[in-house]
Design a protein around this motif. Structure first.
Motif, PDB file in Angstrom:
ATOM      1  N   HIS A  76       0.788  -1.031   0.059  1.00  0.00           N
ATOM      2  CA  HIS A  76      -0.259  -0.007   0.183  1.00  0.00           C
ATOM      3  C   HIS A  76       0.903   1.093   0.158  1.00  0.00           C
ATOM      4  O   HIS A  76       2.094   1.700   0.787  1.00  0.00           O
ATOM      5  CB  HIS A  76      -0.649   0.379   0.843  1.00  0.00           C
ATOM      6  N   PRO A  77       0.777   2.400  -1.066  1.00  0.00           N
ATOM      7  CA  PRO A  77       2.245   3.247  -1.079  1.00  0.00           C
ATOM      8  C   PRO A  77       1.959   3.536   0.034  1.00  0.00           C
ATOM      9  O   PRO A  77       3.061   4.771   0.512  1.00  0.00           O
ATOM     10  CB  PRO A  77       0.866   3.567  -2.262  1.00  0.00           C
TER      11      PRO A  77
ATOM     12  N   ARG B 117      -5.252  -4.716  -9.104  1.00  0.00           N
ATOM     13  CA  ARG B 117      -4.960  -5.967  -8.596  1.00  0.00           C
ATOM     14  C   ARG B 117      -5.744  -5.493  -7.389  1.00  0.00           C
ATOM     15  O   ARG B 117      -6.288  -4.764  -6.504  1.00  0.00           O
ATOM     16  CB  ARG B 117      -3.292  -5.041  -8.038  1.00  0.00           C
ATOM     17  N   VAL B 118      -5.322  -6.968  -6.413  1.00  0.00           N
ATOM     18  CA  VAL B 118      -5.881  -6.998  -5.779  1.00  0.00           C
ATOM     19  C   VAL B 118      -5.446  -6.218  -3.672  1.00  0.00           C
ATOM     20  O   VAL B 118      -6.371  -6.171  -3.637  1.00  0.00           O
ATOM     21  CB  VAL B 118      -5.662  -8.909  -4.584  1.00  0.00           C
ATOM     22  N   ARG B 119      -3.952  -6.310  -4.465  1.00  0.00           N
ATOM     23  CA  ARG B 119      -3.714  -5.491  -3.020  1.00  0.00           C
ATOM     24  C   ARG B 119      -4.539  -3.459  -3.306  1.00  0.00           C
ATOM     25  O   ARG B 119      -4.387  -2.847  -2.257  1.00  0.00           O
ATOM     26  CB  ARG B 119      -2.679  -4.589  -3.485  1.00  0.00           C
ATOM     27  N   GLN B 120      -5.643  -3.175  -4.480  1.00  0.00           N
ATOM     28  CA  GLN B 120      -5.821  -2.295  -4.827  1.00  0.00           C
ATOM     29  C   GLN B 120      -7.286  -2.478  -4.083  1.00  0.00           C
ATOM     30  O   GLN B 120      -8.067  -1.772  -3.520  1.00  0.00           O
ATOM     31  CB  GLN B 120      -5.578  -1.595  -6.169  1.00  0.00           C
ATOM     32  N   THR B 145      -2.226  -4.585   4.633  1.00  0.00           N
ATOM     33  CA  THR B 145      -3.929  -4.275   3.721  1.00  0.00           C
ATOM     34  C   THR B 145      -3.564  -4.840   3.040  1.00  0.00           C
ATOM     35  O   THR B 145      -4.345  -4.851   1.811  1.00  0.00           O
ATOM     36  CB  THR B 145      -2.786  -2.422   2.824  1.00  0.00           C
ATOM     37  N   VAL B 146      -3.033  -6.426   2.368  1.00  0.00           N
ATOM     38  CA  VAL B 146      -3.210  -7.244   1.763  1.00  0.00           C
ATOM     39  C   VAL B 146      -3.269  -8.704   2.023  1.00  0.00           C
ATOM     40  O   VAL B 146      -2.460  -9.001   3.596  1.00  0.00           O
ATOM     41  CB  VAL B 146      -2.119  -6.663   0.371  1.00  0.00           C
ATOM     42  N   LEU B 204       8.884 -10.537   2.060  1.00  0.00           N
ATOM     43  CA  LEU B 204       8.030  -9.505   1.419  1.00  0.00           C
ATOM     44  C   LEU B 204       6.843  -8.985   2.749  1.00  0.00           C
ATOM     45  O   LEU B 204       6.984  -8.146   3.400  1.00  0.00           O
ATOM     46  CB  LEU B 204       6.536 -10.062   0.383  1.00  0.00           C
ATOM     47  N   ALA B 205       6.453 -10.052   3.651  1.00  0.00           N
ATOM     48  CA  ALA B 205       5.663 -10.078   4.883  1.00  0.00           C
ATOM     49  C   ALA B 205       6.286 -11.005   5.408  1.00  0.00           C
ATOM     50  O   ALA B 205       5.637 -12.424   5.434  1.00  0.00           O
ATOM     51  CB  ALA B 205       3.966 -10.745   4.445  1.00  0.00           C
TER      52      ALA B 205
END
Lengths: 135, 387
Positions: A76-77, B117-120, B145-146, B204-205
């Motif tokens: 997320h930016p 994208r899913v992240r959005q 968030t994802v 990444l996470a």
């Protein structure tokens, strides 16, 4: 503080009540008046006994880390400049679990079972988010 | 009982791509896959009287109008994300077995690379997933968030309780990548992955590295369910639905407060499906396990009953889930190395394997296959198929 560009909770209903306590730096969870079961996230009805009667009860604010992740690369930016950050799930003394970021623990030192206590960060005039510090 | 009352008779795919994108709308993509499934089955659009569209990417009315389904009488959408296609398969089997429909089309597809994208979507649309409002109010403000960040919480706890390792996650990623080398349609065909490369992949996470995560791709797939009697009249080898079930973790809309932190929908669904089919997990010749992330494969192997909880890590080691191993998993490369087909690719691949159309990656003498789906915060679905 008006420049805060990160996601904020929807400030309505029971969610607003939860965060309004955070704004007072006073963590509260719902407790069923029928069977005394604590719950989080806030819900209308007790899932144990289906009672609609409940009250907000002050939390001791302490617990232990149940699980965690370290966000190394934000997707997320708004969080890009905050990495690495370590959101932890904490099992509170009341039995419910609360997700919040650690303020004072380098990710490499995170451990499951680590004792923590509640902290607060006022991110906007309206919203204060719960955080955790090492106990 | 649904055992052996219904069959999968048609499968269709568009093929998958990333850059520069499909160049098609998500509706057109799914219609292409649907027409391919109709042709594969030897059916006309007018014969489709049931449609189960994938959540957020299609509406049964539009499919019916485009395909000429003049007698649509059964339509629904099951809101279980990547678990929806198999939950829809189960619902289609119920509908056909009870006479509510004769031929049910199950399409799905998206521009998961070139579109939003899913992240959005998960951070801009509260209703993109059930539980989205809880994520919005309690996860997103803390920077989670994802999906890989949410699911990392489960993976970390599993590592703590059972000693599951990064190398075991890596064994899943490497196995999927090996299988993709035998699938010319896989986006990672021609791009090998060693354990050393996996371990060097950026975090990444934590504990998820980049190579623990599925691809984001454009493409669509579809399949058709009908009765055993009708299937026998059509040209292709009928693929029998021996068992099918779906389930949800508790609570399904919130991850962190589950009393049983490792429970998924599959924990509830798998025993029902195996009981219905009258087989044991060990009877399966292969499994196609929804592999949004590597640990979710390990978790579903356990919750489906292929091994006990906590034994999933050792289960995936030493080539056990590779072609030639005891239980080949995701023979097409899966979401990790073929494409993100919303879980429909797993069903299509199972049908190909059971028809004996697996080509270079054919599982020898494959008679029974298990397919799983995973969606949202751990919704689960499963089908047990045979030829």
């Amino acid at each position: 503080m008006s420049e805060y560009n990160k996601p904020l909770p929807g400030m309505d209903g029971l969610t607003r009540e939860f965060y309004d306590f955070c704004k007072q730096e006073d963590l509260h969870f719902q407790r069923c008046s029928g069977c005394n079961t604590f719950r989080h996230v806030p819900r209308e009805v007790c899932a144990k006994c289906n009672s609609f009667d409940w009250e907000w009860v002050r939390s001791s604010g302490v617990g232990t880390v149940y699980t965690w992740t370290v966000v190394e690369r934000a997707l997320h930016p708004a969080f890009v400049d905050d990495t690495p950050m370590a959101p932890v799930v904490v099992e509170m003394e009341e039995g419910v679990r609360l997700l919040a970021n650690m303020l004072d623990c380098p990710p490499a030192e995170l451990e499951i079972g680590m004792p923590v206590k509640i902290a607060y960060e006022a991110v906007t005039e309206e919203v204060t988010l719960p955080r955790f510090r090492r106990a | 009982m649904l055992k052996d009352k219904t069959c999968i008779v048609g499968i269709g795919e568009t093929g998958y791509c990333r850059k520069p994108g499909s160049g098609m709308t998500e509706e057109r993509l799914q219609l292409k896959a649907s027409v391919a499934a109709l042709q594969d089955a030897g059916l006309s659009g007018a014969e489709i009287d049931g449609i189960l569209a994938f959540p957020n990417v299609g509406k049964s009315e539009a499919f019916a109008a485009n395909l000429g389904c003049e007698n649509l009488r059964f339509a629904a959408t099951i809101h279980m994300g990547g678990a929806a296609p198999l939950a829809s398969l189960r619902m289609a089997a119920i509908a056909v077995a009870t006479g509510a429909a004769n031929h049910v089309l199950i399409p799905g597809g998206w521009n998961g690379y070139s579109g939003a994208r899913v992240r959005q979507t998960v951070t801009t649309d509260k209703n993109s997933i059930p539980g989205g409002a809880i994520a919005w109010d309690y996860y997103l403000p803390q920077g989670l968030t994802v999906p890989p960040q949410w699911y990392a919480l489960m993976a970390r706890r599993h590592m703590y309780e059972y000693g599951t390792t990064h190398e075991q996650f890596g064994a899943v990623a490497v196995a999927m990548r090996k299988h993709a080398q035998l699938n010319p349609g896989a986006l990672m065909c021609g791009k090998t992955l060693t354990m050393e490369q996996y371990m060097a992949s950026p975090m990444l996470a934590d504990p998820y590295r980049i190579n623990d995560c599925c691809l984001e791709t454009d493409g669509a797939a579809a399949f058709i369910v009908t009765s055993v009697e009708r299937a026998r009249d059509l040209g292709k080898t009928p693929i029998y639905i021996m068992g099918a079930a779906a389930g949800q973790p508790y609570p399904a809309d919130e991850i962190t407060n589950r009393a049983d932190f490792h429970q998924t929908g599959l924990t509830i669904a798998a025993p029902e499906a195996f009981r219905m089919a009258g087989i044991e997990p060990a009877d399966a010749d292969f499994a196609q396990i929804y592999d949004c992330f590597t640990f979710e494969v390990i978790q579903q192997i356990e919750e489906a009953g292929f091994c006990a909880r906590g034994e999933g890590g050792p289960f995936v080691e030493n080539g056990n889930i590779e072609l030639g191993g005891n239980l080949p998993i995701n023979t097409h490369g899966g979401l990790l190395s073929e494409a993100h087909s919303l879980g429909l690719g797993h069903i299509v691949e199972a049908v190909k394997q059971l028809r004996g159309d697996g080509g270079e990656r054919q599982v020898k003498d494959a008679e029974i296959g298990v397919v799983t789906g995973w969606g949202d915060f751990g919704d689960g679905s499963i089908a047990i198929l045979r030829r």
